[in-house]
Design a protein around this motif. Structure first.
Motif, PDB file in Angstrom:
ATOM      1  N   ASP A   1      72.760  40.412  40.258  1.00  0.00           N
ATOM      2  CA  ASP A   1      72.348  40.214  41.642  1.00  0.00           C
ATOM      3  C   ASP A   1      71.769  38.819  41.884  1.00  0.00           C
ATOM      4  N   LYS A   2      71.007  38.325  40.901  1.00  0.00           N
ATOM      5  CA  LYS A   2      70.453  36.970  41.066  1.00  0.00           C
ATOM      6  C   LYS A   2      71.585  35.938  41.082  1.00  0.00           C
ATOM      7  N   ALA A   3      72.600  36.148  40.259  1.00  0.00           N
ATOM      8  CA  ALA A   3      73.757  35.234  40.236  1.00  0.00           C
ATOM      9  C   ALA A   3      74.477  35.241  41.583  1.00  0.00           C
ATOM     10  N   ALA A   4      74.423  36.371  42.279  1.00  0.00           N
ATOM     11  CA  ALA A   4      75.082  36.478  43.589  1.00  0.00           C
ATOM     12  C   ALA A   4      74.176  35.992  44.728  1.00  0.00           C
ATOM     13  N   GLY A   5      73.009  35.415  44.374  1.00  0.00           N
ATOM     14  CA  GLY A   5      72.120  34.860  45.402  1.00  0.00           C
ATOM     15  C   GLY A   5      71.216  35.879  46.084  1.00  0.00           C
ATOM     16  N   LEU A   6      71.114  37.071  45.505  1.00  0.00           N
ATOM     17  CA  LEU A   6      70.222  38.092  46.064  1.00  0.00           C
ATOM     18  C   LEU A   6      68.803  37.935  45.509  1.00  0.00           C
TER      19      LEU A   6
ATOM     20  N   ILE B   1      58.594  38.220  51.044  1.00  0.00           N
ATOM     21  CA  ILE B   1      59.012  37.334  52.150  1.00  0.00           C
ATOM     22  C   ILE B   1      58.050  36.143  52.255  1.00  0.00           C
ATOM     23  N   ARG B   2      56.746  36.414  52.176  1.00  0.00           N
ATOM     24  CA  ARG B   2      55.760  35.327  52.285  1.00  0.00           C
ATOM     25  C   ARG B   2      55.901  34.343  51.132  1.00  0.00           C
ATOM     26  N   TRP B   3      56.138  34.885  49.939  1.00  0.00           N
ATOM     27  CA  TRP B   3      56.265  34.021  48.759  1.00  0.00           C
ATOM     28  C   TRP B   3      57.528  33.158  48.849  1.00  0.00           C
ATOM     29  N   VAL B   4      58.669  33.760  49.237  1.00  0.00           N
ATOM     30  CA  VAL B   4      59.924  32.998  49.343  1.00  0.00           C
ATOM     31  C   VAL B   4      59.809  31.940  50.434  1.00  0.00           C
ATOM     32  N   GLN B   5      59.161  32.289  51.552  1.00  0.00           N
ATOM     33  CA  GLN B   5      59.000  31.307  52.638  1.00  0.00           C
ATOM     34  C   GLN B   5      58.144  30.120  52.199  1.00  0.00           C
ATOM     35  N   SER B   6      57.158  30.387  51.341  1.00  0.00           N
ATOM     36  CA  SER B   6      56.331  29.270  50.873  1.00  0.00           C
ATOM     37  C   SER B   6      57.128  28.354  49.934  1.00  0.00           C
ATOM     38  N   GLU B   7      58.075  28.947  49.188  1.00  0.00           N
ATOM     39  CA  GLU B   7      58.917  28.147  48.277  1.00  0.00           C
ATOM     40  C   GLU B   7      60.062  27.460  49.025  1.00  0.00           C
ATOM     41  N   LYS B   8      60.645  28.190  49.995  1.00  0.00           N
ATOM     42  CA  LYS B   8      61.815  27.676  50.731  1.00  0.00           C
ATOM     43  C   LYS B   8      61.599  27.848  52.226  1.00  0.00           C
ATOM     44  N   PRO B   9      60.782  26.939  52.831  1.00  0.00           N
ATOM     45  CA  PRO B   9      60.404  27.084  54.245  1.00  0.00           C
ATOM     46  C   PRO B   9      61.606  27.076  55.197  1.00  0.00           C
ATOM     47  N   GLU B  10      62.762  26.561  54.711  1.00  0.00           N
ATOM     48  CA  GLU B  10      63.929  26.479  55.610  1.00  0.00           C
ATOM     49  C   GLU B  10      64.549  27.855  55.886  1.00  0.00           C
ATOM     50  N   LEU B  11      64.226  28.865  55.035  1.00  0.00           N
ATOM     51  CA  LEU B  11      64.813  30.203  55.220  1.00  0.00           C
ATOM     52  C   LEU B  11      64.036  30.993  56.275  1.00  0.00           C
ATOM     53  N   THR B  12      64.772  31.652  57.184  1.00  0.00           N
ATOM     54  CA  THR B  12      64.101  32.524  58.164  1.00  0.00           C
ATOM     55  C   THR B  12      63.792  33.875  57.515  1.00  0.00           C
ATOM     56  N   GLU B  13      62.908  34.608  58.167  1.00  0.00           N
ATOM     57  CA  GLU B  13      62.579  35.936  57.657  1.00  0.00           C
ATOM     58  C   GLU B  13      63.824  36.811  57.599  1.00  0.00           C
ATOM     59  N   ALA B  14      64.682  36.709  58.612  1.00  0.00           N
ATOM     60  CA  ALA B  14      65.907  37.526  58.661  1.00  0.00           C
ATOM     61  C   ALA B  14      66.845  37.185  57.501  1.00  0.00           C
ATOM     62  N   GLU B  15      66.934  35.898  57.167  1.00  0.00           N
ATOM     63  CA  GLU B  15      67.808  35.497  56.046  1.00  0.00           C
ATOM     64  C   GLU B  15      67.276  36.058  54.724  1.00  0.00           C
ATOM     65  N   ILE B  16      65.965  36.013  54.558  1.00  0.00           N
ATOM     66  CA  ILE B  16      65.373  36.550  53.322  1.00  0.00           C
ATOM     67  C   ILE B  16      65.594  38.061  53.258  1.00  0.00           C
ATOM     68  N   MET B  17      65.318  38.745  54.373  1.00  0.00           N
ATOM     69  CA  MET B  17      65.496  40.203  54.436  1.00  0.00           C
ATOM     70  C   MET B  17      66.905  40.612  54.010  1.00  0.00           C
ATOM     71  N   GLY B  18      67.886  39.841  54.463  1.00  0.00           N
ATOM     72  CA  GLY B  18      69.282  40.149  54.153  1.00  0.00           C
ATOM     73  C   GLY B  18      69.614  40.036  52.670  1.00  0.00           C
ATOM     74  N   ARG B  19      68.759  39.326  51.929  1.00  0.00           N
ATOM     75  CA  ARG B  19      69.039  39.128  50.505  1.00  0.00           C
ATOM     76  C   ARG B  19      68.159  39.975  49.573  1.00  0.00           C
TER      77      ARG B  19
END
Length: 483
Positions: free
Chosen positions: A229-234, A164-182
C-alpha cells in the motif's frame, strides 16, 4: 404513580425479576413466535387515559415473555455471554434513580470521578501498563463506552484526525480531502464486522490482513500489505488487532504487530471485547502481552465480567489524542473547573453527548464479588468449555475446528457443510438449547459458547447428549437420502 405506589410496585418488580432469573431454566430458551407476532397483541395507539399497573404487569407474561430469547438461561450457548448479576441490577436501578446525564464533570462530579477511578481499578486488575491509567497525573485513562463497536470507531476517528494533522504538517500542499482519499485502516479477516463498519462511518478504506492457519494475524502478513500500500502511495494509519475473535476466539500476534505499528506511525487499537475479562486471571494474562505497543485498548465487562449491558471499558495512552479529535466547547457546556487539569469531561471521549452513570455497576460488582470471585467465575466457564471439548473429542463423528483457549468451542460433524447446516437447524428447531454458527475458511462450524452465570456441568452434559442424539438421528436419514 406516587412514591408510595412506587415502593410497592418496585418490590413486586424485584420479586418478578428474581423469580425470572431463578426459574429461567424452566423456560424454553428460544421463543416459538413468528415475525410480527406482537402487533396484534397490543392496541393500535397509546391509550388516551391511564391504565393500571396491574394490567401492564399482566401483559409482561402475555405479550413480552413469549417473544424473549432467554440470554441468561443455562441452555443458551449462542454468541458470546451477556453478563448479568444481582449487584449490577441494583446499581442500574440506582443509576436510573439518580438519573443524571454526566457529559461533563460539572454535570455530576461523582459520575465522572467514579468512572475514572473504576477504570483504573479495572486496568490494574488486568495488569495494564501504567501509561493507560489516569492515576493522579497520568496522560492516559479509561472511559466507559456503550459497546466495543463504539470504542473501535472512536479510536479510528482519533487516529484519522491525528494522521491528517501530521501529514499536513509534513506536506502542507495536500488538502484534507486528498489525505482522506489515501488513508487505509487494517484488521484481520477474522475481525468483527464492526471494524469494517467503523471505516465506513469514518469514510476511509479498510483492508483485511489474511490470518494464518490458527486464524491469527502475524507481523509478516501485516508488513506485506503495508509495503504494497505504501508503494501505491497510500497512507496506512490504523490497525485493529483482535484478541478473542468472534468466530473462534483466536488471538492476533501482538508482540509481532505492535513494533511494526509503532515504527510505521500506525495507531494500534486492540479489541478484546470477549477475551479481555479473562486477563484478570494470571494464567490468561500472557494473552495480553504486547498491549504496551497499543494506543488504545478495549474490552467488555458486559460480556464476561458480570456487569449488565452496557459497559464497554476503553483505555487510551494519550487522552489528548481523543480530546484533540472531538473537542468542541459551546458556552452552555463550559464550567469554571474545566481548565484545572484535574477534571475530565467525558463528552470529548465518546460519540454521544449524554452518558449514564454506568460506573456504579462496576463499583458494585467489583466490591461484591472481589477480584477472586470474578476470577472464579471466569475459571468455571473455561473448565466447562474444556469439558464440552472433551465430550466432542470422544465422539469420532465430530471434529474440533479451533484451539479451545477460553469459553468457546468450535466443532462440527466430519462431513459436508450441508450436513452441519442440517444439524444446527435440528438443534435450534428443538429449542432445548440455542447455538449460532460461524464460517472458518470454507467450513460451516457450530459455536458452543459458555454463557450463563448459572450454567453448570449438568447443563453441558445435557447439551452434548442432546446434540449427539440429534446427530445420530440426522445421520440415519441423511445416509438414506444421499445414497
Amino acid at each position: 404513580m406516587d412514591a408510595a405506589e412506587f415502593r410497592k410496585r418496585g418490590k413486586e418488580m424485584v420479586d418478578y425479576v428474581a423469580d425470572y432469573l431463578e426459574k429461567i431454566d424452566k423456560r424454553q430458551v428460544f421463543p416459538d413466535v413468528e415475525p410480527g407476532y406482537l402487533r396484534p397483541l397490543v392496541a393500535d395507539c397509546a391509550p388516551q387515559d391511564p391504565e393500571s399497573f396491574e394490567d401492564i404487569f399482566k401483559d409482561i407474561e402475555k405479550i413480552i415473555m413469549p417473544g424473549v430469547t432467554h440470554w441468561h438461561s443455562p441452555y443458551f450457548f449462542a454468541y458470546f455471554p451477556a453478563a448479568s448479576s444481582f449487584p449490577a441490577l441494583l446499581a442500574d436501578m440506582l443509576c436510573g434513580g439518580i438519573g443524571c446525564v454526566g457529559f461533563s464533570w460539572a454535570a455530576s462530579p461523582a459520575c465522572t470521578e467514579l468512572e475514572t477511578v473504576m477504570l483504573d481499578w479495572l486496568g490494574k486488575m488486568i495488569n495494564l501498563p501504567q501509561e493507560f491509567l489516569a492515576g493522579k497525573d497520568g496522560q492516559g485513562g479509561g472511559v466507559i463506552q456503550g459497546s466495543a463497536s463504539e470504542a473501535t470507531l472512536i479510536s479510528l476517528l482519533a487516529a484519522r484526525t491525528k494522521t491528517i494533522r501530521w501529514v499536513q504538517s509534513e506536506k502542507p500542499e495536500l488538502t484534507e480531502a486528498e489525505i482522506m482519499g489515501r488513508l487505509v485502516a487494517y484488521a484481520s479477516d477474522q475481525a468483527h464486522s464492526s471494524v469494517e463498519r467503523a471505516a465506513l462511518i469514518g469514510a476511509v478504506k479498510i483492508k483485511c490482513v489474511p490470518s494464518d492457519d490458527t486464524f491469527s494475524v502475524s507481523g509478516s502478513a501485516l508488513k506485506k500489505v503495508l509495503d504494497e500500500d505504501k508503494a501505491a502511495g497510500l497512507i496506512p494509519f490504523f490497525f485493529c488487532a483482535t484478541l478473542g475473535t468472534t468466530p473462534c476466539c483466536s488471538f492476533d500476534k501482538l508482540l509481532e504487530l505492535g513494533p511494526i505499528c509503532n515504527k510505521e506511525n500506525i495507531w494500534m487499537h486492540i479489541d478484546a471485547a470477549y477475551a479481555g475479562s479473562a486477563f484478570i486471571c494470571p494464567e490468561f494474562r500472557h494473552l495480553l502481552n504486547g498491549v504496551e505497543f497499543a494506543d488504545s485498548f478495549n474490552f467488555n465487562p458486559h460480556k464476561w465480567l458480570l456487569v449488565n449491558f452496557d459497559c464497554s471499558a476503553m483505555w487510551v495512552k494519550k487522552r489528548s489524542d481523543l480530546i484533540g479529535a472531538f473537542k468542541l466547547e459551546p458556552l452552555y457546556l463550559q464550567h469554571h473547573h474545566q481548565e484545572s487539569g484535574l477534571v475530565t469531561d467525558y463528552r470529548h471521549w465518546q460519540i454521544p453527548l449524554g452518558r449514564r452513570f454506568r460506573s456504579l455497576k462496576l463499583w458494585f460488582v467489583l466490591r461484591m464479588y472481589g477480584v477472586r470471585g470474578l476470577q472464579e467465575h471466569i475459571r468455571k466457564h473455561v473448565r466447562l468449555s474444556h469439558q464440552f471439548e472433551h465430550l466432542v473429542l470422544q465422539d469420532e463423528r465430530f471434529e474440533i475446528c479451533a484451539e479451545v483457549v477460553l469459553g468457546l468451542v468450535c466443532f462440527r460433524l466430519k462431513g459436508s457443510n450441508e450436513l452441519n447446516e442440517a444439524l444446527l437447524k435440528s438443534i435450534n428447531e428443538a429449542k432445548k438449547i440455542h447455538l449460532v454458527p460461524c464460517h472458518l475458511r470454507e467450513k460451516f462450524v457450530l459455536r458452543f459458547a459458555i454463557c450463563s452465570r448459572t450454567v453448570e456441568s449438568t447443563h453441558i452434559k445435557f447439551a452434548w447428549q442432546h446434540i449427539s442424539q440429534l446427530a445420530t438421528d440426522l445421520l440415519k436419514t441423511w445416509e438414506q437420502n444421499h445414497h
